[in-house]
Scaffold this motif. Structure first.
Motif, PDB file in Angstrom:
ATOM      1  N   TRP A   1       0.802  -1.230   0.076  1.00  0.00           N
ATOM      2  CA  TRP A   1      -0.139   0.020  -0.136  1.00  0.00           C
ATOM      3  C   TRP A   1       0.962   1.272  -0.056  1.00  0.00           C
ATOM      4  O   TRP A   1       0.855   2.060  -0.563  1.00  0.00           O
ATOM      5  CB  TRP A   1      -0.903   0.072   1.241  1.00  0.00           C
ATOM      6  N   ALA A   2       1.962   1.150   0.877  1.00  0.00           N
ATOM      7  CA  ALA A   2       3.080   2.310   0.916  1.00  0.00           C
ATOM      8  C   ALA A   2       3.511   2.742  -0.414  1.00  0.00           C
ATOM      9  O   ALA A   2       3.643   3.947  -0.966  1.00  0.00           O
ATOM     10  CB  ALA A   2       4.016   2.130   1.932  1.00  0.00           C
ATOM     11  N   VAL A   3       4.139   1.665  -1.022  1.00  0.00           N
ATOM     12  CA  VAL A   3       4.590   1.657  -2.459  1.00  0.00           C
ATOM     13  C   VAL A   3       3.442   2.583  -3.425  1.00  0.00           C
ATOM     14  O   VAL A   3       3.948   3.198  -4.168  1.00  0.00           O
ATOM     15  CB  VAL A   3       4.896   0.244  -3.116  1.00  0.00           C
TER      16      VAL A   3
ATOM     17  N   ALA B   1       3.220   5.926  -2.499  1.00  0.00           N
ATOM     18  CA  ALA B   1       4.339   6.887  -2.828  1.00  0.00           C
ATOM     19  C   ALA B   1       4.287   6.990  -4.454  1.00  0.00           C
ATOM     20  O   ALA B   1       4.501   8.043  -5.061  1.00  0.00           O
ATOM     21  CB  ALA B   1       5.595   6.018  -2.546  1.00  0.00           C
ATOM     22  N   THR B   2       3.988   5.952  -5.280  1.00  0.00           N
ATOM     23  CA  THR B   2       3.623   6.002  -6.727  1.00  0.00           C
ATOM     24  C   THR B   2       2.777   7.151  -7.051  1.00  0.00           C
ATOM     25  O   THR B   2       2.806   7.952  -7.976  1.00  0.00           O
ATOM     26  CB  THR B   2       3.242   4.575  -7.338  1.00  0.00           C
ATOM     27  N   VAL B   3       1.615   7.130  -6.224  1.00  0.00           N
ATOM     28  CA  VAL B   3       0.412   8.161  -6.618  1.00  0.00           C
ATOM     29  C   VAL B   3       1.093   9.364  -6.497  1.00  0.00           C
ATOM     30  O   VAL B   3       0.591  10.321  -7.252  1.00  0.00           O
ATOM     31  CB  VAL B   3      -0.799   7.884  -5.763  1.00  0.00           C
ATOM     32  N   ARG B   4       1.513   9.702  -5.481  1.00  0.00           N
ATOM     33  CA  ARG B   4       2.295  10.850  -5.113  1.00  0.00           C
ATOM     34  C   ARG B   4       3.000  11.562  -5.961  1.00  0.00           C
ATOM     35  O   ARG B   4       3.122  12.665  -6.573  1.00  0.00           O
ATOM     36  CB  ARG B   4       2.985  11.148  -3.679  1.00  0.00           C
ATOM     37  N   LEU B   5       3.951  10.786  -6.455  1.00  0.00           N
ATOM     38  CA  LEU B   5       4.956  10.910  -7.603  1.00  0.00           C
ATOM     39  C   LEU B   5       4.590  11.200  -8.958  1.00  0.00           C
ATOM     40  O   LEU B   5       4.963  12.053  -9.588  1.00  0.00           O
ATOM     41  CB  LEU B   5       6.157   9.839  -7.409  1.00  0.00           C
ATOM     42  N   THR B   6       3.439  10.360  -9.370  1.00  0.00           N
ATOM     43  CA  THR B   6       3.035  10.599 -10.661  1.00  0.00           C
ATOM     44  C   THR B   6       1.886  11.261 -10.920  1.00  0.00           C
ATOM     45  O   THR B   6       1.293  11.475 -12.049  1.00  0.00           O
ATOM     46  CB  THR B   6       2.975   9.132 -11.234  1.00  0.00           C
TER      47      THR B   6
ATOM     48  N   PRO C   1      -6.726   6.109  -5.775  1.00  0.00           N
ATOM     49  CA  PRO C   1      -6.060   5.666  -4.382  1.00  0.00           C
ATOM     50  C   PRO C   1      -5.107   4.883  -4.414  1.00  0.00           C
ATOM     51  O   PRO C   1      -4.607   3.972  -5.240  1.00  0.00           O
ATOM     52  CB  PRO C   1      -7.270   5.067  -3.692  1.00  0.00           C
ATOM     53  N   GLY C   2      -3.869   5.265  -3.571  1.00  0.00           N
ATOM     54  CA  GLY C   2      -2.755   4.344  -3.375  1.00  0.00           C
ATOM     55  C   GLY C   2      -3.060   2.945  -3.246  1.00  0.00           C
ATOM     56  O   GLY C   2      -2.321   1.980  -3.831  1.00  0.00           O
ATOM     57  N   GLY C   3      -4.014   2.491  -2.441  1.00  0.00           N
ATOM     58  CA  GLY C   3      -4.557   1.060  -2.357  1.00  0.00           C
ATOM     59  C   GLY C   3      -4.813   0.458  -3.539  1.00  0.00           C
ATOM     60  O   GLY C   3      -4.362  -0.890  -3.895  1.00  0.00           O
ATOM     61  N   ILE C   4      -5.428   0.920  -4.517  1.00  0.00           N
ATOM     62  CA  ILE C   4      -5.570   0.282  -5.795  1.00  0.00           C
ATOM     63  C   ILE C   4      -4.523   0.321  -6.420  1.00  0.00           C
ATOM     64  O   ILE C   4      -4.180  -0.916  -7.142  1.00  0.00           O
ATOM     65  CB  ILE C   4      -6.727   1.395  -6.645  1.00  0.00           C
ATOM     66  N   VAL C   5      -3.604   0.843  -6.398  1.00  0.00           N
ATOM     67  CA  VAL C   5      -2.091   0.856  -7.206  1.00  0.00           C
ATOM     68  C   VAL C   5      -1.409  -0.226  -6.572  1.00  0.00           C
ATOM     69  O   VAL C   5      -1.022  -1.041  -7.406  1.00  0.00           O
ATOM     70  CB  VAL C   5      -1.426   2.142  -6.975  1.00  0.00           C
TER      71      VAL C   5
ATOM     72  N   PRO D   1      -4.192  -0.949   3.021  1.00  0.00           N
ATOM     73  CA  PRO D   1      -3.657  -2.305   2.960  1.00  0.00           C
ATOM     74  C   PRO D   1      -5.123  -3.186   2.581  1.00  0.00           C
ATOM     75  O   PRO D   1      -4.819  -4.574   2.037  1.00  0.00           O
ATOM     76  CB  PRO D   1      -3.180  -2.589   4.549  1.00  0.00           C
ATOM     77  N   ALA D   2      -6.106  -2.920   3.297  1.00  0.00           N
ATOM     78  CA  ALA D   2      -7.530  -3.955   3.102  1.00  0.00           C
ATOM     79  C   ALA D   2      -7.477  -3.934   1.570  1.00  0.00           C
ATOM     80  O   ALA D   2      -8.088  -4.935   0.891  1.00  0.00           O
ATOM     81  CB  ALA D   2      -8.692  -3.380   3.782  1.00  0.00           C
ATOM     82  N   THR D   3      -7.387  -2.597   0.908  1.00  0.00           N
ATOM     83  CA  THR D   3      -7.568  -2.590  -0.650  1.00  0.00           C
ATOM     84  C   THR D   3      -6.804  -3.477  -1.186  1.00  0.00           C
ATOM     85  O   THR D   3      -7.173  -4.403  -2.244  1.00  0.00           O
ATOM     86  CB  THR D   3      -7.751  -1.217  -1.279  1.00  0.00           C
ATOM     87  N   VAL D   4      -5.453  -3.282  -0.864  1.00  0.00           N
ATOM     88  CA  VAL D   4      -4.383  -4.389  -1.419  1.00  0.00           C
ATOM     89  C   VAL D   4      -4.845  -5.735  -1.404  1.00  0.00           C
ATOM     90  O   VAL D   4      -4.378  -6.560  -2.240  1.00  0.00           O
ATOM     91  CB  VAL D   4      -3.253  -4.092  -0.822  1.00  0.00           C
ATOM     92  N   ALA D   5      -5.387  -5.858  -0.136  1.00  0.00           N
ATOM     93  CA  ALA D   5      -5.775  -7.379   0.083  1.00  0.00           C
ATOM     94  C   ALA D   5      -6.702  -7.911  -0.873  1.00  0.00           C
ATOM     95  O   ALA D   5      -6.733  -9.443  -1.003  1.00  0.00           O
ATOM     96  CB  ALA D   5      -6.335  -7.521   1.571  1.00  0.00           C
TER      97      ALA D   5
END
Lengths: 140, 231
Positions: free
Chosen positions: A28-30, A33-38, A43-47, B72-76
């Protein structure tokens, strides 16, 4: 030696739900970060999810590595929704007639969305099954 | 005591998690729409917050980390989607049509019904993205000129309604495929619906998860168009 260490790390990861959740949070953090940079409008979770799907699809990670952690996060997801609802504390004006009207819009709208979507999907599905001959009969 | 930010954070997190755990026990004991943890937990936390004269800003400062867990739940969701990849590969055109029709229905019913009942334009715009999951809905809401924090509340109310009514709608319609049952919950009630669909079956749950994600993506992509239409 290094290989043994990696293997024992793998075993620990298999057993520990907390570690698996941490791994998912890492993805999720990755994504974030991708969303912020690009400046992607996502939402970051989707990426992060797309990254994990890609890694699963290319065989770089196996589902067993994060399955228990993912199962826990999905099972307790309702908890993560709760704090956002409390925004209602600052909207006392929604407690009266306006609130009832909103509830009516949501209730009626949701029933229409559910009915319409399910009917469309079912009709498309039957049509496709009929069109693609009997051998694909029991697809879903 | 509640003035101390660390104590306040611990206190409100504990209240939220405690109420949620209690609500889950209640839901397990009496299974009904009104025992949904999504309904009982906010009511219980709300009573505590009101009796301690705490506003939303103070509450969310200490519990924002729980909202972040949605990431994280979305990633899951990648796991159940990956496990149903064969079904998805076979049926993706059907799912895509479902998402298109569902998203259009969601936006247009909210717009028309709000108009019919004479709700303000801001409320109307805040209601429109309510069928997608919170992170998508809030971003669409601010794009089209609604109030994101109100949209978040409407999203949850939609989730409660949808998870409660989904089975009723399902029984009223002659649905043959797990595809249609999954799409019903994923499109109509986002995350709460996906949780409900997982209880009905693994296939339904995975389809619901995928439909939810697709609907969110579609809505974010369509937001500029909707914003132009609304202006």
């Amino acid at each position: 030696m290094l290989r043994n260490m990696l293997r024992s790390m793998g075993v620990t990861l298999h057993r520990s739900m907390i570690l698996q959740i941490a791994v998912l949070a890492g993805f999720w953090a990755v994504g974030e970060a991708t969303v912020r940079l690009t400046h992607l409008p996502l939402p970051g979770g989707i990426v992060g999810m797309v990254v994990v799907l890609t890694l699963l699809g290319t065989g770089h990670i196996r589902p067993a590595v994060v399955r228990r952690g993912a199962g826990w996060l999905l099972a307790e997801m309702l908890l993560f929704f709760v704090p956002a609802v409390m925004a209602i504390l600052d909207h006392g004006e929604l407690m009266g007639l306006v609130g009832l009207k909103i509830a009516a819009v949501i209730l009626a709208g949701t029933v229409m969305v559910m009915g319409g979507t399910a009917l469309t999907v079912d009709l498309c599905y039957r049509w496709r099954m009929r069109a693609s001959a009997p051998e694909a009969g029991h697809a879903a | 005591m509640l003035r101390d930010p660390l104590f306040a954070a611990l206190f409100w997190s504990a209240v939220t998690i405690g109420c949620y755990a209690a609500a889950r026990l209640v839901a397990r004991r009496w299974r009904s729409w009104w025992t949904s943890p999504l309904l009982l937990t906010p009511v219980a936390v709300g009573i505590v917050a009101l009796s301690l004269h705490t506003g939303y800003a103070d509450y969310i400062r200490g519990t924002h980390w729980l909202v972040l867990m949605m990431g994280p739940a979305t990633v899951a969701f990648a796991i159940p989607i990956y496990e149903q990849r064969a079904l998805i590969r076979r049926q993706w055109p059907v799912l895509l049509v479902g998402v298109l029709v569902g998203s259009t229905l969601a936006m247009s019913t909210a717009f028309l019904l709000a108009d019919l009942l004479g709700l303000s334009h801001t409320l109307q715009l805040s209601l429109m993205p309510r069928s997608t999951s919170t992170p998508f809905a809030m971003s669409v809401s601010s794009d089209i000129g609604g109030l994101p924090d109100l949209t978040a509340v409407f999203v949850i109310v939609t989730g409660i309604c949808g998870a409660a009514l989904g089975e009723l709608v399902m029984k009223l319609m002659p649905l043959r495929s797990s595809l249609a049952r999954g799409a019903l919950f994923g499109m109509g009630a986002h995350g709460a619906g996906v949780a409900r669909a997982h209880q009905i079956g693994g296939e339904e749950g995975s389809i619901a998860g995928l439909v939810m994600v697709l609907a969110g993506l579609f809505n974010v992509l369509m937001a500029p168009v909707v914003a132009a239409l609304m202006a």
